[in-house]
Design a protein around this motif. Structure first.
Motif, PDB file in Angstrom:
ATOM      1  N   PRO A 154       0.721  -1.009   0.262  1.00 38.59           N
ATOM      2  CA  PRO A 154      -0.248  -0.018   0.038  1.00 38.59           C
ATOM      3  C   PRO A 154       0.596   1.130   0.074  1.00 38.59           C
ATOM      4  CG  PRO A 154      -0.066  -0.525   2.231  1.00 38.59           C
ATOM      5  CD  PRO A 154       0.438  -2.110   1.317  1.00 38.59           C
ATOM      6  N   THR A 155       0.326   2.400  -0.645  1.00 40.49           N
ATOM      7  CA  THR A 155       1.228   3.162  -0.877  1.00 40.49           C
ATOM      8  C   THR A 155       0.744   4.366   1.035  1.00 40.49           C
ATOM      9  OG1 THR A 155      -0.783   4.761  -1.528  1.00 40.49           O
ATOM     10  CG2 THR A 155       0.608   3.694  -2.806  1.00 40.49           C
ATOM     11  N   TRP A 156       1.302   5.718   0.520  1.00 37.18           N
ATOM     12  CA  TRP A 156       1.079   5.933   2.164  1.00 37.18           C
ATOM     13  C   TRP A 156      -0.398   6.949   2.682  1.00 37.18           C
ATOM     14  CZ3 TRP A 156       4.056   4.920   6.667  1.00 37.18           C
ATOM     15  CH2 TRP A 156       5.413   4.570   6.217  1.00 37.18           C
ATOM     16  N   ARG A 157      -0.622   6.996   1.161  1.00 34.67           N
ATOM     17  CA  ARG A 157      -1.926   7.668   0.959  1.00 34.67           C
ATOM     18  C   ARG A 157      -3.134   6.325   1.818  1.00 34.67           C
ATOM     19  NH1 ARG A 157      -5.659   8.377  -3.608  1.00 34.67           N
ATOM     20  NH2 ARG A 157      -6.562  10.969  -2.859  1.00 34.67           N
ATOM     21  N   ILE A 158      -2.828   5.451   1.065  1.00 37.37           N
ATOM     22  CA  ILE A 158      -3.860   4.556   1.329  1.00 37.37           C
ATOM     23  C   ILE A 158      -3.995   3.734   2.909  1.00 37.37           C
ATOM     24  CG2 ILE A 158      -4.516   1.747   1.402  1.00 37.37           C
ATOM     25  CD1 ILE A 158      -3.695   1.949  -1.932  1.00 37.37           C
ATOM     26  N   LEU A 159      -2.528   4.345   3.601  1.00 36.47           N
ATOM     27  CA  LEU A 159      -2.169   3.943   4.807  1.00 36.47           C
ATOM     28  C   LEU A 159      -3.269   4.947   5.628  1.00 36.47           C
ATOM     29  CD1 LEU A 159       1.065   2.460   4.463  1.00 36.47           C
ATOM     30  CD2 LEU A 159      -1.517   1.479   5.166  1.00 36.47           C
ATOM     31  N   PHE A 160      -2.788   5.834   5.069  1.00 37.66           N
ATOM     32  CA  PHE A 160      -3.453   7.416   5.888  1.00 37.66           C
ATOM     33  C   PHE A 160      -4.948   7.611   5.827  1.00 37.66           C
ATOM     34  CE2 PHE A 160      -3.879  12.083   6.546  1.00 37.66           C
ATOM     35  CZ  PHE A 160      -3.155  12.445   6.890  1.00 37.66           C
ATOM     36  N   LYS A 161      -5.181   7.183   4.505  1.00 39.43           N
ATOM     37  CA  LYS A 161      -6.660   7.052   4.639  1.00 39.43           C
ATOM     38  C   LYS A 161      -7.337   6.125   5.794  1.00 39.43           C
ATOM     39  CE  LYS A 161      -9.415   7.751   0.646  1.00 39.43           C
ATOM     40  NZ  LYS A 161      -9.700   7.441  -0.459  1.00 39.43           N
ATOM     41  N   GLU A 162      -6.754   5.252   5.405  1.00 39.20           N
ATOM     42  CA  GLU A 162      -7.296   4.128   6.457  1.00 39.20           C
ATOM     43  C   GLU A 162      -7.189   3.846   7.303  1.00 39.20           C
ATOM     44  OE1 GLU A 162      -9.558   0.874   6.815  1.00 39.20           O
ATOM     45  OE2 GLU A 162      -9.343   1.150   4.697  1.00 39.20           O
ATOM     46  N   TYR A 163      -6.280   5.027   8.209  1.00 41.22           N
ATOM     47  CA  TYR A 163      -5.339   4.865   9.659  1.00 41.22           C
ATOM     48  C   TYR A 163      -6.874   5.951  10.111  1.00 41.22           C
ATOM     49  CZ  TYR A 163      -3.424   6.171  14.131  1.00 41.22           C
ATOM     50  OH  TYR A 163      -3.412   6.677  15.084  1.00 41.22           O
ATOM     51  N   HIS A 164      -7.533   6.664   9.307  1.00 43.51           N
ATOM     52  CA  HIS A 164      -8.488   7.753   9.775  1.00 43.51           C
ATOM     53  C   HIS A 164      -9.820   7.263   9.811  1.00 43.51           C
ATOM     54  CE1 HIS A 164      -4.964   9.814   9.507  1.00 43.51           C
ATOM     55  NE2 HIS A 164      -5.466  10.618  10.228  1.00 43.51           N
ATOM     56  N   LYS A 165      -9.995   6.018   8.907  1.00 43.34           N
ATOM     57  CA  LYS A 165     -11.135   5.164   9.111  1.00 43.34           C
ATOM     58  C   LYS A 165     -11.370   4.479   9.459  1.00 43.34           C
ATOM     59  CE  LYS A 165     -12.054   5.570   3.577  1.00 43.34           C
ATOM     60  NZ  LYS A 165     -12.348   4.082   2.556  1.00 43.34           N
ATOM     61  N   LEU A 166     -10.169   3.870  10.401  1.00 47.41           N
ATOM     62  CA  LEU A 166     -10.832   2.734  11.464  1.00 47.41           C
ATOM     63  C   LEU A 166     -10.861   3.558  12.722  1.00 47.41           C
ATOM     64  CD1 LEU A 166      -9.948  -0.310  12.860  1.00 47.41           C
ATOM     65  CD2 LEU A 166      -7.834   0.877  13.127  1.00 47.41           C
ATOM     66  N   ILE A 167     -10.046   4.894  13.018  1.00 48.46           N
ATOM     67  CA  ILE A 167     -10.333   6.046  14.013  1.00 48.46           C
ATOM     68  C   ILE A 167     -11.576   6.069  13.528  1.00 48.46           C
ATOM     69  CG2 ILE A 167      -9.532   7.499  15.029  1.00 48.46           C
ATOM     70  CD1 ILE A 167      -6.644   7.427  14.397  1.00 48.46           C
ATOM     71  N   ALA A 168     -11.744   6.939  12.887  1.00 52.00           N
ATOM     72  CA  ALA A 168     -13.233   7.055  13.040  1.00 52.00           C
ATOM     73  C   ALA A 168     -14.390   5.808  13.772  1.00 52.00           C
ATOM     74  CB  ALA A 168     -13.825   7.315  11.195  1.00 52.00           C
ATOM     75  N   ARG A 169     -14.788   4.764  12.369  1.00 55.05           N
ATOM     76  CA  ARG A 169     -15.316   3.924  12.190  1.00 55.05           C
ATOM     77  C   ARG A 169     -15.104   3.344  13.996  1.00 55.05           C
ATOM     78  NH1 ARG A 169     -19.783   3.858  11.852  1.00 55.05           N
ATOM     79  NH2 ARG A 169     -19.777   0.939  12.358  1.00 55.05           N
ATOM     80  N   ALA A 170     -14.241   3.754  15.273  1.00 58.63           N
ATOM     81  CA  ALA A 170     -14.119   3.088  16.414  1.00 58.63           C
ATOM     82  C   ALA A 170     -14.635   3.840  17.222  1.00 58.63           C
ATOM     83  CB  ALA A 170     -12.450   3.108  17.119  1.00 58.63           C
ATOM     84  N   ILE A 171     -14.327   5.296  16.651  1.00 56.16           N
ATOM     85  CA  ILE A 171     -14.901   6.493  17.649  1.00 56.16           C
ATOM     86  C   ILE A 171     -16.425   6.063  17.318  1.00 56.16           C
ATOM     87  CG2 ILE A 171     -15.852   8.633  17.632  1.00 56.16           C
ATOM     88  CD1 ILE A 171     -12.592   9.200  16.778  1.00 56.16           C
ATOM     89  N   ILE A 172     -16.812   6.088  15.869  1.00 56.84           N
ATOM     90  CA  ILE A 172     -18.694   6.482  16.071  1.00 56.84           C
ATOM     91  C   ILE A 172     -19.211   4.970  17.094  1.00 56.84           C
ATOM     92  CG2 ILE A 172     -20.500   5.270  14.083  1.00 56.84           C
ATOM     93  CD1 ILE A 172     -18.767   7.702  12.546  1.00 56.84           C
ATOM     94  N   GLY A 173     -18.184   3.882  16.740  1.00 54.79           N
ATOM     95  CA  GLY A 173     -19.194   2.799  17.339  1.00 54.79           C
ATOM     96  C   GLY A 173     -18.796   2.252  18.709  1.00 54.79           C
ATOM     97  N   SER A 174     -17.535   3.290  19.699  1.00 55.97           N
ATOM     98  CA  SER A 174     -18.267   3.451  20.657  1.00 55.97           C
ATOM     99  C   SER A 174     -19.256   4.847  21.195  1.00 55.97           C
ATOM    100  CB  SER A 174     -16.647   4.030  21.783  1.00 55.97           C
ATOM    101  OG  SER A 174     -16.451   5.629  20.775  1.00 55.97           O
ATOM    102  N   LEU A 175     -20.204   5.166  20.328  1.00 59.95           N
ATOM    103  CA  LEU A 175     -21.182   5.724  19.999  1.00 59.95           C
ATOM    104  C   LEU A 175     -22.528   5.503  20.373  1.00 59.95           C
ATOM    105  CD1 LEU A 175     -19.850   9.116  18.783  1.00 59.95           C
ATOM    106  CD2 LEU A 175     -19.575   8.594  21.202  1.00 59.95           C
TER     107      LEU A 175
END
Length: 177
Positions: A154-175
């Motif tokens: 993966p490119t750094w761009r893909i990793l950057f996007k996926e990392y933020h999607k993971l964080i966002a889903r973790a936060i939304i899921g915790s709600l």
């Protein structure tokens, strides 16, 4: 001053988390047998890996989530060189999912309908953490999930996007959403 320290701590945690995420991508699973193998479409090598798992006898059924509506089962079989007998007995194509969350919902419904309690999840290495998180939320609690990541570059761009999607889903899921 306290706000500056808090921001520095948050930034440091984010940076260390991203480094760990990017440098320690999930790996392929071994030869552990499960009742089913589930492939989430969208990346090179995923379907091939799922079919290999089925052919090697590490799973009895294959579910492919997120197949395009235009794809016909015989076209799928021809493209991936799956014999018609194997398609008929052991391969199910799911046409409802359009993203990772709907992959999890589509897969969970299939698991319940088939009464499956162990599965090997196949997706790209960079996508595995979020896919597992979504599937654990949607699937019955007693389902064992074996992570079988398809190695990519993966490119750094893909990793950057996926990392933020993971964080966002973790936060939304915790709600609870």
């Amino acid at each position: 001053m306290r706000l500056a320290r808090l921001c520095a701590i948050i930034l440091l945690a984010w940076a260390l988390g991203f480094m760990a995420f990017a440098l320690r991508l999930p790996q392929p699973a071994g030869e552990q047998e499960t009742e089913a193998v589930v492939v989430l479409t969208g990346g090179a090598g995923r379907v091939d890996r799922g079919i290999q798992v089925l052919r090697d006898g590490w799973a009895r059924q294959l579910f492919v989530s997120g197949v395009d509506h235009e794809v016909k089962p015989h076209e799928f079989a021809a493209q991936y060189k799956v014999r018609s007998a194997l398609m008929a007995c052991c391969v199910t194509l799911g046409f409802e999912a359009t993203d990772t969350r709907s992959n999890a919902l589509e897969t969970a419904a299939w698991l319940k309908a088939q009464d499956i309690h162990s599965l090997r999840l196949v997706t790209s290495d960079w996508h595995m953490r979020r896919a597992v998180m979504e599937l654990r939320r949607a699937a019955p609690r007693d389902v064992e999930i074996v992570e079988d990541a398809v190695p990519t570059r993966p490119t750094w761009r893909i990793l950057f996007k996926e990392y933020h999607k993971l964080i966002a889903r973790a936060i939304i899921g915790s709600l609870g959403v």
